[in-house]
Write a protein that holds these residues in place. Sequence first.
Motif, PDB file in Angstrom:
ATOM      1  N   ILE A  31      29.698 114.897  19.135  1.00  0.00           N
ATOM      2  CA  ILE A  31      29.393 113.773  18.264  1.00  0.00           C
ATOM      3  C   ILE A  31      30.476 112.709  18.378  1.00  0.00           C
ATOM      4  O   ILE A  31      31.605 112.975  18.766  1.00  0.00           O
ATOM      5  CB  ILE A  31      29.242 114.192  16.779  1.00  0.00           C
ATOM      6  CG1 ILE A  31      30.517 114.873  16.276  1.00  0.00           C
ATOM      7  CG2 ILE A  31      28.028 115.080  16.599  1.00  0.00           C
ATOM      8  CD1 ILE A  31      30.545 115.021  14.774  1.00  0.00           C
ATOM      9  N   ALA A  32      30.089 111.491  17.986  1.00  0.00           N
ATOM     10  CA  ALA A  32      31.058 110.390  17.959  1.00  0.00           C
ATOM     11  C   ALA A  32      31.980 110.614  16.772  1.00  0.00           C
ATOM     12  O   ALA A  32      31.575 111.156  15.750  1.00  0.00           O
ATOM     13  CB  ALA A  32      30.321 109.067  17.835  1.00  0.00           C
ATOM     14  N   LEU A  33      33.202 110.206  16.940  1.00  0.00           N
ATOM     15  CA  LEU A  33      34.224 110.500  15.943  1.00  0.00           C
ATOM     16  C   LEU A  33      35.061 109.242  15.764  1.00  0.00           C
ATOM     17  O   LEU A  33      35.194 108.447  16.688  1.00  0.00           O
ATOM     18  CB  LEU A  33      35.084 111.630  16.511  1.00  0.00           C
ATOM     19  CG  LEU A  33      35.970 112.447  15.621  1.00  0.00           C
ATOM     20  CD1 LEU A  33      35.125 113.207  14.609  1.00  0.00           C
ATOM     21  CD2 LEU A  33      36.763 113.444  16.478  1.00  0.00           C
ATOM     22  N   LEU A  37      37.955 112.205  21.030  1.00  0.00           N
ATOM     23  CA  LEU A  37      38.160 110.762  21.107  1.00  0.00           C
ATOM     24  C   LEU A  37      38.959 110.412  22.344  1.00  0.00           C
ATOM     25  O   LEU A  37      39.974 111.048  22.629  1.00  0.00           O
ATOM     26  CB  LEU A  37      38.974 110.311  19.899  1.00  0.00           C
ATOM     27  CG  LEU A  37      38.207 110.018  18.625  1.00  0.00           C
ATOM     28  CD1 LEU A  37      39.142 110.137  17.443  1.00  0.00           C
ATOM     29  CD2 LEU A  37      37.634 108.616  18.699  1.00  0.00           C
ATOM     30  N   ALA A  38      38.542 109.366  23.061  1.00  0.00           N
ATOM     31  CA  ALA A  38      39.381 108.826  24.131  1.00  0.00           C
ATOM     32  C   ALA A  38      40.377 107.866  23.505  1.00  0.00           C
ATOM     33  O   ALA A  38      40.021 107.078  22.634  1.00  0.00           O
ATOM     34  CB  ALA A  38      38.503 108.097  25.139  1.00  0.00           C
ATOM     35  N   GLY A  39      41.632 107.946  23.924  1.00  0.00           N
ATOM     36  CA  GLY A  39      42.652 107.040  23.386  1.00  0.00           C
ATOM     37  C   GLY A  39      43.187 107.516  22.053  1.00  0.00           C
ATOM     38  O   GLY A  39      43.240 108.717  21.785  1.00  0.00           O
ATOM     39  N   PRO A  40      43.581 106.555  21.164  1.00  0.00           N
ATOM     40  CA  PRO A  40      44.221 106.935  19.901  1.00  0.00           C
ATOM     41  C   PRO A  40      43.303 107.794  19.035  1.00  0.00           C
ATOM     42  O   PRO A  40      42.160 107.427  18.778  1.00  0.00           O
ATOM     43  CB  PRO A  40      44.497 105.591  19.220  1.00  0.00           C
ATOM     44  CG  PRO A  40      44.486 104.591  20.326  1.00  0.00           C
ATOM     45  CD  PRO A  40      43.520 105.102  21.353  1.00  0.00           C
ATOM     46  N   ALA A  41      43.797 108.949  18.605  1.00  0.00           N
ATOM     47  CA  ALA A  41      42.979 109.878  17.827  1.00  0.00           C
ATOM     48  C   ALA A  41      43.599 110.194  16.477  1.00  0.00           C
ATOM     49  O   ALA A  41      42.899 110.349  15.481  1.00  0.00           O
ATOM     50  CB  ALA A  41      42.770 111.178  18.613  1.00  0.00           C
ATOM     51  N   MET A  42      44.934 110.307  16.445  1.00  0.00           N
ATOM     52  CA  MET A  42      45.625 110.608  15.192  1.00  0.00           C
ATOM     53  C   MET A  42      46.852 109.716  15.083  1.00  0.00           C
ATOM     54  O   MET A  42      47.499 109.402  16.071  1.00  0.00           O
ATOM     55  CB  MET A  42      46.017 112.086  15.126  1.00  0.00           C
ATOM     56  CG  MET A  42      44.799 113.016  15.203  1.00  0.00           C
ATOM     57  SD  MET A  42      45.238 114.760  15.027  1.00  0.00           S
ATOM     58  CE  MET A  42      45.358 114.924  13.251  1.00  0.00           C
TER      59      MET A  42
END
Length: 412
Positions: free
Chosen positions: A344-346, A197-202
């Motif tokens: 894949i998109a997440l 993911l680009a940016g916020p992920a967790m």
Amino acid sequence: MTSTLGLPDLVPPAPLATGFSAAQLLAAVDAIAPQVIAWRRHLHRHPEVAFQEVATSQFVYDTLAALPGLAITRPTATSVVAELRGGRPGPTIAVRADIDALPIVEENDVDYRSTREGAMHACGHDGHTAIVLGLASLLAPCAAEVPGTVRFIFQHAEEMAPGGAEELVQHGVMDGVSQVIGLHLWAPMPVGRIGILAGPAMAAPDQFQCTIVGKGGHAAIPHECVDPIAIGAQIITALQQVVTRTVDPLDPIVLSVTQFIAGTTFNVIPNSAYFAGTVRTFEPSLRTSVPAQMERVIRGIAEAFGATADFTYEHGYRPVVNDPALTERLRDVVTRTFAPDTLIALRPTMGGEDFSAYQQRSPGVFAFVGAGNAETGIVHPHHHPRFQIDERSLSIGLRYLTAATLELLSVG
Ligand code: NI
């Protein structure tokens, strides 16, 4: 294979042909995959929880010490950092693995199940450790050719705030590091898939506790008591209104009360009640506004019914936010290195990770590597007593980290 020390024998990395290229190193991943599985199973058998990773860190140290040319240090009692100083000029990059297990009784029936009652690798950190050991053993024999420095961080205590990452950052493990990468084996995602993911992920996982003090007495004479259970129930219900009525609906937030403890028997109103839980957010300003709102609700309701409340709120890890430009580069790496349907998109997860501490210092990317397999029953969530990974995810994770490391070192 086990040596007299109880350690799996180290299989020498596949000999490299002439030169030092991404293609040659990636070809060596398959050769080393059985060793990575053996390391992971050894770690799985001998789990140790946060801040107690004594044998685990010794195992990591001994395995790294058997490799040529690594400078190995122990920044804290149960962490290990190994530095590969390449023979050619280049950047310093960091690769992080977490090494700790969880206080869970394992319910899997596998021959490498936990031999320590009450401890289990139920989040995949055994796999992360084995993968980064694999990367170190692939690169170490080629040190003369490596353009730059690779710092392998084997971090303790990911599972317990304030976490090992912050401590290691304070010990200087990010000094001079231009980029940092890491991964999580991810059981909710099928094996063979990778998501970045680009940016916020967790999310940022904060914690709170509250004790409501009323006035205990006979259950048949409630009007002479101040019932902390009735008041606590109202407070817990009202806290959800903080989520739905005081926070911008476009900002993700979770508020979960996960403990509510009060009373001893059916005919006594207790003196006090206790509840605790977690708040998960991405937006930094919510980490001050939400606790303030919670406190208002708690104090207001408690006071309205004659009780007092002692509320504490602790900030956990910062959110994991992946550097957008670096994410783009590493997504390209996945596309080049794996089959077209791998990437894949997440969606972001409300789970937390102290990888964020490294990202405060340098751009970093934390990737998710699929480890689930519904057909073989690998369906249990992280932190479950029957959590498992499809072990094919280990070589996929190693292939990804190898390709990503070479990309950051600009090795074609
Ligand atoms: Ni984890």
